[in-house]
Design an enzyme around this catalytic site. Sequence first.
Site, PDB file in Angstrom:
ATOM      1  N   ASP A 176       0.660  -1.152  -0.092  1.00  0.00           N
ATOM      2  CA  ASP A 176       0.049  -0.023  -0.059  1.00  0.00           C
ATOM      3  C   ASP A 176       0.769   1.007  -0.068  1.00  0.00           C
ATOM      4  OD1 ASP A 176      -1.983   1.763   0.308  1.00  0.00           O
ATOM      5  OD2 ASP A 176      -2.615   1.260   2.392  1.00  0.00           O
ATOM      6  N   ASP A 223      -1.296   5.717  -6.874  1.00  0.00           N
ATOM      7  CA  ASP A 223      -1.915   4.861  -5.933  1.00  0.00           C
ATOM      8  C   ASP A 223      -1.813   3.610  -6.306  1.00  0.00           C
ATOM      9  OD1 ASP A 223      -2.562   4.354  -3.369  1.00  0.00           O
ATOM     10  OD2 ASP A 223      -4.760   4.582  -4.077  1.00  0.00           O
TER      11      ASP A 223
END
Length: 466
Positions: free
Chosen positions: A153, A345
Site C-alpha cells: 500500500d 496510488d
Amino acid sequence: MDGPMPSKSLISSVIYGFLLLSLCNSLKDNAVDGKRAYFHTLKINSLPSPDVCKESSKALNEGSSSLKLVHKFGPCNPHRTSTAPASSFTEILRRDKLRVDSIIQARRSMTLTNSAEHVKSSVPFYSLPVPPNDYIVNVEIGTPKKEVPLIFDTGSDLIWTQCKPCKVCYPKVPVFDPTKSTSFKGLPCSSELCQLYGQGCSSSKCTYKTAYVDNSSSTGIYATETISFNHLRYDFKNILIGCSDQVSGDSDGQSGIMGLNRSPLSFSSQTANIYNNLFSYCIPSNPESTGHLTFGGKVSNDVKFSPISKTSPSSDYDIKMTGISVGGRRLLIDASAFKIASTIDSGTVLTRLPPKAYSTLRSLFREMMKGFPLSHPDIFLDTCYDFSNYSTVAIPSVSVFFEAGVEIDIDVSGIMFQYPGSKVYCLAFAELDDEVSIFGNFQQKTYTVVFDGVKERIGFAPGGCN
Ligand SMILES: *[C@@H]1O[C@H](CO)[C@@H](O)[C@H](O)[C@H]1NC(C)=O
Ligand SMILES: *[C@@H]1O[C@H](CO)[C@@H](O)[C@H](O)[C@H]1NC(C)=O
C-alpha cells in the site's frame, strides 16, 4: 551558360509538397509513431482463465531485492482463503469508491494536522485511506523466519502484522508469534520513537493504533524486528513494526499491511539508506500472473520520470498529469483541467479524473466505439458495451501524459473493465467530483513504476512484468 530555370509553378509545388509532407509528418507524430498504435485488440473471453499461476520471468537487477506481487484472490497467492466470486465485483467497486473518498478525506485531515495549531509532541495522527484489497507480498518476519502475507500500500505508512496472543485476529491467515522470535523487541515507552509515534503505554510497551477511514483498524504494540525477503541473503534488522493483537475490518488473505508512503514510518522510508531511497513495482496484467515489488536496483534507460509535486501532502506520491489521448488523438482540454497533481496510488483500482477531463475522454472514446451496442449495468461506470457477438474487438488506445514528457500508453488490460461472468466491458475510468485525480492500479498494469525518493520523482517504463 545558364541552365534551364525551374518554373515558378515547379517551385511552388515543391514548397507545397514540402508543406504537405511536414503536415503529414506532424499528423503522424500525433497518431502512430511506429511502436504506438491507434487501437488495441481486446480478446473477449467467454471462459474464466484457468486457475493456474504464471510466474513472471523478469530478471532481477543486481543489487536489488524483489518480492513477488500477487493478486489476493489469484492462484499465485499461496495464502489465499477464497477466490473472488463474481458477485464481489460490485464489492470491488464499492471499496474502490470508499478508498477514493478516504484519500480525499485523509488529505484534508493531513492538511489540518500539519497546520500551525497542531501542538508539539502530539502524534501525527490521522485516518489513513481504506486499505486496498487486491495485491499482496509475502515477507518473512522474525528469527526464525515466519512468512506473512501483507497488503502492499503506497497510501499508508506503518508495516504491521497480526500477532499472538490475539484478542481479535483475522482467521485462516498466518499469525506471528513474537514469543518464538529471538529478534523481537517491544519498543520501550521511554524511547524516543515512542515519544514520537506512540499512542500510549501498556505493561511498559509502547502502543499504537492505526485507524483507517472505513473504521477498520489495527491496535497493538510497536516493536523492532527483523524483516527478510525470501531470495535475499541479508535481513533488515530493527525495523519498527506494528504487532497487532486486535484487528478489525475485512481480510481474506492478508495478515497485515506493508505501508510504503513517504512518511518516515513506512517500510520504504526505514530502508531508504540501504536502497538509496528507491523502490519500484509492476502490477501484472491479470490475477493469474505475478508482478514484483523491488527495493533498490538500477534504473533502466527506458524509465521516464516526472517530478513529485511540491504542493502535495508530504506522504503522498503526486505528479502532474498534463493530458490524455484516445486512439492517438489528444483530448482538447487545457492544462487548467489538471491543475491539481495526480496521486499515483497502488490501492485505488480505477483512475479518477477531474470532471472536464473525464467527460472529454468519454465522448471521444464513445465516438470511436460508435457501432458497438452500449450496455447499462447498474454500476457507477457509464461507458459500457455488450460484446456478446464478438470474439475480438479493436478498442482505441488510451495514453496518459505527465509532466516532463512521460507518456503511458495504457496496456490493453487496463482500458476496459470486464463485468465478471458477462461480456459487458466498461471504460475503466471515472470522474471525481473533486479537484483530486488518482492514477489507479488498473491503468498501471504491466508498467514498471519507480519511486525515486532521492531525486523526488516517479518513473514509468513499459514491459515491467514480462
Ligand atoms: C465510521 O464510524 C463513524 C462513527 O461511528 C460513522 O459515522 C461513519 O459513517 C463510519 N464510516 C464508515 C465508512 O463506515
Ligand atoms: C447479437 O446478434 C444477434 C443476431 O444478429 C442480435 O439479435 C443481437 O441483438 C446481438 N446482440 C448484441 C448484444 O449486440
